[in-house]
Design a protein around this motif. Structure first.
Motif: not given
Length: 616
Positions: A70-75, A79-84
């Motif tokens: 979670x820290x590496x992919x969401x934190x 941007x919206x594309x990064x979150x998706x």
């Protein structure tokens, strides 16, 4: 100045990564509760592993990776594309880790061979997620090296000549890397789980309390009244702070935010102020007792007890900071730099009180390691509990549960981010080590180094140093050390260099990129804070940090300097000899005196540092 360091330290620690690469985002105690909860979960998990005893590797290590995802992919996702994309990759990674944990016993009995298409898909997905973790954490270079190694492992059988390798079934190669302890779940990942994470937690707990202010107060009390006092305060404060952070960037951002403006106010040229902090901060990764992640990896790779590595690293680390101190004194003479103003000095009572906030946990750590003789990670766990108890109070010894909650939240964020960053680096580096081992590529590269060097020590050392510098420009110090020592370490050992000495040599040169252009992360940070051109800062830093270039070679010429525990008298004699040599070299590069005097001092310095080495 002394009243701001604790805030600076805790804030900057959240925005700086291990080694020399800043993280993508920063936060503080106001972060969403989900991240605080995740950070606390990570702290409890890693501490629980130490207190609970043995947990199977194929359970603990995938859970370690799962907590980092979670820290590496969401934190850092803005941007919206990064979150998706981050959410998709995190879910895939969590599913892979869950499969490993649930089926750990069965997978262990497969001896590295994948039995069905589902396992093949999970293995490929796991490698892809691992590469993307590292890319999001530190950029492309390290995962690119790992990807090249993977391509070599899968298709290297088609390469003619000595660099090819025997044919191995795809399912066996992929399985060895993903369901055994020979790839992503290898021994390096075990170090990240069981050792590095614990000391990261310890550093986070100490940094959010009064210990950070204590470091700077002691430094000011000891050096503030001396010529060039602000720079010498930076050296002492960075040595103390770095001994628990093990991070050049965290050191520069936190301590430097306080010391550099003061240096400029007292007449330091901006380039020199930035250089002082960059060079002093870079020493955090070589200063016992913690020394950053690299020291714990060294324990695993050499089989040397951590306490022995601490003893071996102590005198060279002191020499490094001594060389920086000498350089600052020479610059102070040259520019007429004065001591700190009296109003910047903390009261004696404040020095004593804040000093206790880090001496008590440090004392517990040392007592547990050297008297109780428990493992370093268990000793650190006890020190963490002591340090956590001190979070309830401030310098006035006012008990406050609210203050404890605020500080613990900050520590959770810092620890969660740094543990995940180190996990991404080490798990990706484990792929490289796994491929080097299973294909024999490491041995082949070692033979090339020996052939190019014609089995001569000096050329082999130069080739190794150059490789460390080039790798360090693109990947963090720990990763550069791991890759370089895997291919060059055996070559140095075959030329008669002691195993631990060879590893220390490689590790020191992996640090060169912190102050050496064109990619010098710590210089970038200090130049930004002080508002100066980074090339000017780097030029001064290379002169101040001459010890970083000389001491590793001097250790080879004077191996007694790392033998303080077993042969103290020869070690101290070598320490004095190298120290005198470093003074001569610093004088040659920094002093404004006549050319002849500087050349004489430089020649004397080379002779004192290396003696007979040049004729080998």
């Amino acid at each position: 100045m002394s009243t701001t360091i604790s805030t600076m330290a805790s804030t900057a620690s959240t925005s700086a990564s291990p080694d020399n690469h800043p993280t993508p985002a920063a936060t503080d105690a106001r972060a969403p509760y989900v991240w605080i909860a995740l950070g606390l979960l990570s702290m409890v998990f890693h501490l629980g592993l130490i207190f609970s005893g043995l947990v199977p590797a194929l359970v603990a290590r995938p859970l370690h990776m799962a907590l980092a995802l979670p820290w590496l992919f969401l934190f850092p996702a803005h941007t919206r594309s990064q979150r998706i994309s981050g959410t998709v990759l995190m879910v895939i990674g969590l599913a892979c880790c869950a499969y490993m944990v649930i089926n750990a016993d069965a997978l262990g009995n497969q001896y590295g061979f994948l039995e069905n298409p589902l396992q093949m898909a999970i293995g490929l997905a796991l490698l892809a997620v691992t590469l993307e973790m590292a890319r999001r954490a530190i950029g492309w270079p390290l995962p690119m090296v790992a990807l090249i190694c993977l391509l070599y492992a899968f298709f290297g059988e088609h390469i003619p000549g000595q660099f090819g390798h025997p044919t191995v079934p795809f399912a066996s190669t992929l399985g060895t890397l993903t369901i055994t302890e020979g790839g992503v779940w290898g021994s390096l990942t075990g170090v990240s789980v069981n050792v590095v994470a614990i000391f990261v937690i310890m550093g986070a707990v100490l940094n959010v309390g009064e210990a950070g202010q204590g470091f700077l107060n002691i430094a000011i009390a000891a050096a503030g009244r001396l010529r060039g006092g602000a720079g010498k305060v930076a050296v002492l404060a960075s040595a103390l702070f770095g001994s628990i952070s093990g991070s050049a960037s965290a050191n520069a951002a936190s301590i430097g935010s306080v010391t550099m403006p003061t240096m400029v106010r007292l007449g330091y040229p901006k380039a020199l102020a930035g250089a002082v902090e960059a060079v002093a901060s870079s020493g955090g990764q070589i200063m016992p007792p913690l020394m950053g992640a690299g020291a714990f990896v060294m324990v695993e790779l050499t089989g040397t007890p951590y306490t022995q590595i601490m003893g071996a690293a102590l005198l060279p680390a002191i020499l490094y900071f001594l060389a920086v101190w000498i350089g600052i004194d020479l610059f102070a003479r040259r520019y007429g730099l004065r001591a700190l103003d009296q109003e910047d000095h903390p009261r004696g009572r404040d020095v004593l009180l804040t000093m206790m906030f880090f001496l008590v946990p440090f004392g517990v750590l040392m007592q547990q390691m050297f008297i109780a003789r428990v493992t370093p990670q268990y000793a650190a766990c006890i020190a963490i509990l002591v340090g956590a108890a001190l979070l309830f109070t401030n310098i006035r010894f006012e008990f406050s549960p609210r203050l404890f909650a605020q500080r613990l939240s900050q520590a959770a964020i810092i620890a969660g981010k740094q543990i995940s960053m180190i996990a991404a680096i080490i798990i990706c580096a484990s792929i490289i080590i796994g491929v080097l081992g299973m294909t024999g590529l490491g041995i082949k590269v070692t033979s090339v180094i020996l052939a190019v060097a014609q089995s001569s020590l000096w050329p082999a050392l130069l080739l190794t140093a150059l490789a460390c510098l080039l790798l360090g420009m693109e990947v963090p110090t720990t990763a550069a050390y791991v890759i370089c020592v895997a291919v060059a370490g055996p070559a140095l050992s075959s030329l008669g260099i002691d195993l631990l000495l060879a590893h220390l040599f490689v590790f020191w040169f992996a640090l060169l990129s912190t102050i050496t252009p064109p990619v010098c992360g710590t210089v970038f940070i200090t130049a930004g804070i002080v508002g100066e051109n980074w090339l000017k800062v780097a030029a001064s830093a290379m002169r101040l940090g001459i010890g970083l270039y000389i001491i590793p070679l001097a250790m080879i010429a004077n191996p007694q300097v790392i033998q303080l525990a077993s042969h103290p008298i020869p070690a101290l004699f070598a320490f004095v000899r190298i120290g005198v040599g470093l003074w001569g070299l610093s004088y040659a590069f920094i002093s404004g005196r006549g050319v002849g005097m500087r050349l004489l001092a430089g020649a004397m310095g080379l002779v004192m540092c290396f003696g007979w080495m040049w004729v080998r």
